[in-house]
Design a protein around this motif. Structure first.
Motif, short mmCIF file in Angstrom:
data_model
loop_
_atom_site.label_atom_id
_atom_site.label_comp_id
_atom_site.label_asym_id
_atom_site.label_seq_id
_atom_site.Cartn_x
_atom_site.Cartn_y
_atom_site.Cartn_z
N TYR A 1 43.30 51.33 23.61
CA TYR A 1 43.81 52.07 24.87
C TYR A 1 44.64 50.95 25.50
N TRP A 2 44.08 49.87 25.90
CA TRP A 2 44.78 48.83 26.41
C TRP A 2 45.87 48.13 25.85
N ASP A 3 45.81 48.28 24.27
CA ASP A 3 46.97 47.68 23.55
C ASP A 3 48.11 48.41 23.70
N ALA B 1 38.61 39.95 39.79
CA ALA B 1 38.21 40.95 38.91
C ALA B 1 39.15 42.01 39.59
N SER B 2 40.37 42.49 39.04
CA SER B 2 41.18 43.45 39.62
C SER B 2 41.28 44.60 38.65
N MET B 3 40.76 45.87 38.98
CA MET B 3 40.98 47.32 38.29
C MET B 3 40.63 47.18 36.92
N THR B 4 39.61 46.32 36.62
CA THR B 4 39.22 46.23 35.19
C THR B 4 38.09 46.66 34.70
N PRO B 5 37.71 47.39 33.79
CA PRO B 5 36.31 47.93 33.34
C PRO B 5 35.48 46.73 32.65
N ALA B 6 36.42 45.27 32.61
CA ALA B 6 35.44 44.23 32.31
C ALA B 6 34.25 44.14 33.22
N VAL B 7 34.58 44.37 34.44
CA VAL B 7 33.36 44.05 35.57
C VAL B 7 33.09 45.34 36.04
N SER C 1 39.76 37.29 25.25
CA SER C 1 38.18 37.58 25.04
C SER C 1 37.63 38.50 26.01
N SER C 2 36.67 39.30 25.49
CA SER C 2 35.97 40.22 26.61
C SER C 2 35.31 39.55 27.52
N TRP C 3 34.86 39.84 28.77
CA TRP C 3 33.91 39.47 29.68
C TRP C 3 32.86 39.17 29.20
N ASP C 4 32.31 40.04 28.19
CA ASP C 4 30.95 39.92 27.85
C ASP C 4 30.85 38.67 27.03
N LEU D 1 41.62 35.65 31.56
CA LEU D 1 41.21 36.44 30.39
C LEU D 1 41.40 37.79 30.02
N ASP D 2 41.44 38.20 29.00
CA ASP D 2 41.64 39.52 28.83
C ASP D 2 41.27 40.13 27.21
N LEU D 3 40.93 41.10 26.70
CA LEU D 3 40.71 41.19 25.61
C LEU D 3 41.75 41.85 24.77
N SER D 4 42.75 42.36 25.65
CA SER D 4 44.03 42.81 24.90
C SER D 4 45.03 41.79 24.67
N GLN D 5 45.47 41.66 23.20
CA GLN D 5 46.39 40.56 23.03
C GLN D 5 47.77 41.23 23.55
N ARG E 1 53.94 49.58 28.80
CA ARG E 1 54.07 50.29 29.86
C ARG E 1 53.52 49.74 31.30
N TYR E 2 52.57 48.92 31.07
CA TYR E 2 51.73 48.34 32.31
C TYR E 2 52.66 47.59 33.17
N PRO E 3 52.66 47.66 34.20
CA PRO E 3 53.49 47.05 35.21
C PRO E 3 53.28 45.38 34.90
N ILE F 1 39.59 37.71 35.59
CA ILE F 1 38.98 38.78 34.46
C ILE F 1 39.72 40.03 34.64
N GLY F 2 40.14 40.09 33.19
CA GLY F 2 40.90 41.36 32.85
C GLY F 2 42.00 41.29 33.47
N CYS F 3 42.98 40.18 33.34
CA CYS F 3 44.21 39.74 33.94
C CYS F 3 45.31 40.76 33.54
N GLY F 4 45.34 41.33 32.61
CA GLY F 4 46.45 42.12 32.03
C GLY F 4 47.70 41.45 31.72
N THR F 5 48.77 41.67 32.49
CA THR F 5 50.04 41.25 32.21
C THR F 5 50.12 39.95 33.47
N GLY F 6 49.15 39.59 33.90
CA GLY F 6 49.20 38.68 35.01
C GLY F 6 49.93 38.97 36.51
N THR F 7 49.59 40.29 36.74
CA THR F 7 50.00 40.73 37.99
C THR F 7 49.67 40.03 39.03
N LEU F 8 48.35 39.60 39.30
CA LEU F 8 47.87 38.72 40.25
C LEU F 8 48.02 37.31 39.86
#
Ligand SMILES: C[S@@+](CC[C@H](N)C(=O)[O-])C[C@H]1O[C@@H](n2cnc3c(N)ncnc32)[C@H](O)[C@@H]1O
Length: 252
Positions: free
Chosen positions: A7-9, A114-120, A98-101, A70-74, A14-16, A49-56
């Motif tokens: 889903y994240w890949d 940890a922003s808007m991420t199911p990792a946490v 990597s996943s947070w786990d 870190l993020d699990l989506s390459q 499209r992710y901002p 954690i779950g940084c996505g495209t680096g928005t923060l």
């Protein structure tokens, strides 16, 4: 419902990015709440954690001494890494797939985010997140509502209602309260629009209805999308509440 990694890949393109106006507005609110609570980003080690495209991470990189992101989506990280390189920030940022786990915590960070991420999202993840910082933690999650104009019409047409609550922020605050961790909480409203072609819009509707546990009626979706399409474009507008929680470790 847990979202699969794919889903994240798929969402990545499209992710901002850090340049998105709506994301920039959210980021400046989040950083403002943190600074009002006493957080200083200058020369700090930061874990995202779950940084996505680096928005923060991107707007913080010039201030921080080092960001570990870190993020699990390459595909998300490829966009992040591309933008960081162009901005000459790559020596400030360690990007880890990597996943947070699975992430081995070999050190603590001055600030963990940890922003808007199911990792946490579970108690185990919350505890690892709290443990990961020696100073401050910044958590951003959904507040009480998330409305999408077209998806909401479809939910009504399926005679269904939203089964999912968006109270992740509350759950995290309850956890901090149970541990007596000093924190602050602020809610803010955010909105954004996305344009889709018909086929992608159709898939978007199916996946969003499924996320609410609703079995999609394809004919209803097609009728609804045809009614709102303009040329070949369908615009989805979402408005939602997010919450930002900033906490301070007791022994700082
Ligand atoms: C909605 S995006 C948030 C991105 C960014 N933090 C922000 O606030 O814009 C969620 C991100 O969490 C990542 N993610 C989801 N589950 C994860 C997990 N278990 N471990 C690490 N990252 C995860 C996704 O790949 C995605 O990039």
């Amino acid at each position: 419902m847990e979202l699969p990694n794919s889903y994240w890949d798929k969402l990545a393109s499209r992710y901002p990015r850090y340049t998105d106006v709506s994301i920039q507005k959210d980021a400046s609110f989040i950083f403002g709440v943190a600074m009002d609570f006493g957080v200083e980003f200058e020369n700090k080690t930061i874990l995202d954690i779950g940084c996505g495209t680096g928005t923060l991470a991107i707007p913080l990189a010039s201030k921080a001494s080092k960001i570990t992101a870190l993020d699990l989506s390459q595909p998300m990280l490829d966009i992040f890494s591309h933008d960081a390189k162009i901005l000459n920030l790559d020596d400030k940022i360690d990007i880890i797939t990597s996943s947070w786990d699975d992430f081995a915590l070999n050190q603590t960070y001055d600030i963990s985010i940890a922003s808007m991420t199911p990792a946490v999202s579970s108690i185990k993840h919350f505890d690892k997140f709290i443990y990961s910082t020696s100073g401050y933690g910044i958590f951003v999650g959904w507040g009480d509502y998330k409305n999408n104009d077209i998806v909401d019409i479809l939910i009504a047409k399926h005679n269904a209602s939203k089964s999912k609550t968006f109270g992740q922020t509350k759950k995290f605050v309850e956890h901090l309260l149970s541990k007596n961790i000093h924190h602050t909480l602020s809610y803010f409203e955010t909105f954004w629009s996305d344009d889709y072609g018909f086929d992608d819009a159709f898939e978007y509707c199916i996946s969003h209805l499924e996320r609410f546990g609703i079995k999609a009626n394809e004919a209803i979706i097609k009728d609804t999308l045809n009614a709102v399409r303009q040329n070949d474009k369908i615009t989805f507008t979402t408005n939602a509440q997010k919450g930002v929680v900033v906490f301070k470790k007791l022994f700082v």
